[in-house]
Structures are given as structure tokens and as C-alpha cells.
Write a protein that holds these residues in place. Structure first.
Motif: not given
Length: 222
Positions: A71-74, A103-105, A110-112, A96-99
Motif C-alpha cells: 500500500t502506497l500511502w500518499t 507517528g499517527v500516520r 501499520l494498523c491497516s 491517503p495518509q490521515p491527518e
């Protein structure tokens, strides 16, 4: 802190599902990507470098991991032509990377994965298939695997299962990131494997270092 024994029952078989790989990437937008390279390459040149690093990272990842497990997180521009082209050519998933801070991103990525997984960025061209395979193997016997970077951060993190505590209270973007992360790992009673220390392509000084690696430089330098 690096150890080779199981802790807290986390380290076990990876199971029959292939190990997932997450990649965090910023869109190659002039003036917003590889900004520390702009004095040497200009805004357009720095963006071209970012584009090449993304593609090189994807090609390296596909040498060890199937496209369905990548997965490519953009970030910056989620529908950037670079990302659309990569999805069409390589068949990887885009999200999409979250806000939130880094660390949050990372925790979200990793959770996904839903199980043991690795996460990398696009700034470490010396992260080749051999090193990725080594990290895959080390995660079979340890709770976590990291590739510390010379600047005090790290270029890869792998975990058996994600825990938000791992990324809390970290001074992102400083030379203390890896040392603080070791403290978090100790608090979690997680075992840690660090196969080697790497360097990132972040500053104009790093360009000269890459140029010395001629074959790699030909693939990456704009």
C-alpha cells in the motif's frame, strides 16, 4: 535493547498470509517535495528527484513483496499523476495518509495491514531487496525490526502488531527519534532487531554520497 528472544508472546509464526508493506510518500510537487534539496537542484529538480525515489522504492518493494500486499500511502496531493501512474503500472493500493503527526500516520498504516507488516519511506535508496528480505526474516523471530539511520531517525519499522504507544512522545524530525523509540520498545517489553544502520537522501551533501554509487545514481539522480 536489541535481542533475539520472544517477549510478551508477540513473536511467532507469520502465518500463511504474505507480509504486508506500507510505503509513505509525498507527491512530487515543486516547492513541497525534497525541500532541503532545492538549493542544489532547484524546486523542479527536487520534485523530479522525489518522483524517481518513489518509483525506485516501488520497484525495490516489488522484488520482495507482491503488489497486492503493498500500500502506497500518499500525501500532499493524493490524485497526483505520479500516484495514478504508479497504481496503473504496478497494481499497488493507494490510500491517503490521515491527518496528524508522523507517528499517527505510521500507526494508521501499520494498523491497516491487519497483521505483521513493514513500513518504509522513499528517502533511503540503499534499502535494497536483500535488506528488505532480511527485515522480513528478522520479524519472524522478534516483536519489532528497525533500520536506524545515521541522522538519528530510522528508514524502516516492522512490527508484529501495532501499538500507538510506540509512537507517542517522539520528537519527530530530530536526532533523538531512534533513541526515544528504543525507550518505548523497552517499556512495551518488545524485542528488537536492527540488521544495519542506513542513510537517507535528504540534503545536498547526500547527493555526493549517492554519486559515488554510480549504478544507483544513474537510476535515481535527475
Amino acid at each position: 535493547m536489541c535481542a533475539d528472544h520472544d517477549s510478551d508472546g508477540l513473536a511467532g509464526s507469520l502465518g500463511q498470509v504474505g507480509l504486508k508493506l506500507a510505503i509513505l510518500a509525498k507527491a512530487p510537487i515543486p516547492g513541497q517535495a525534497k525541500t532541503r534539496m532545492i538549493p542544489a537542484l532547484g524546486a523542479e529538480g527536487a520534485a523530479r528527484l522525489q518522483h524517481r525515489l518513489i518509483e525506485y522504492t516501488l520497484k525495490t518493494a516489488l522484488e520482495t513483496t507482491s503488489a497486492r500486499n503493498i500500500t502506497l500511502w500518499t500525501a500532499l496531493e493524493h490524485d497526483h499523476p505520479c500516484f495514478v501512474d504508479i497504481r496503473q503500472r504496478f497494481g499497488v493500493t493507494l490510500r491517503p495518509q490521515p491527518e496528524g503527526d508522523l507517528g499517527v500516520r505510521m500507526h494508521a498504516a501499520l494498523c491497516s495491514a491487519g497483521g505483521p507488516s513493514l513500513l518504509i519511506g522513499t528517502d533511503c535508496p540503499i534499502l535494497d531487496k536483500t535488506l528488505l528480505k532480511t527485515c522480513h526474516k528478522r520479524l519472524k523471530d522478534a516483536d519489532s525490526v528497525f533500520l536506524p539511520a545515521e541522522d538519528g531517525g530510522y528508514a524502516l519499522v516492522g512490527v508484529r502488531r501495532p501499538d500507538p504507544r510506540l509512537f507517542r512522545g517522539i520528537d519527530w524530525g530530530t536526532s533523538s527519534v531512534m533513541s526515544q523509540t528504543r525507550t518505548r520498545l523497552a517499556e512495551l517489553l518488545w524485542t528488537l532487531e536492527c540488521p544495519t544502520t542506513v542513510w537517507d537522501l535528504d540534503t545536498p551533501q547526500d547527493l555526493a554520497r549517492l554519486a559515488d554509487m554510480e549504478a544507483l545514481a544513474l537510476e535515481i539522480l535527475p
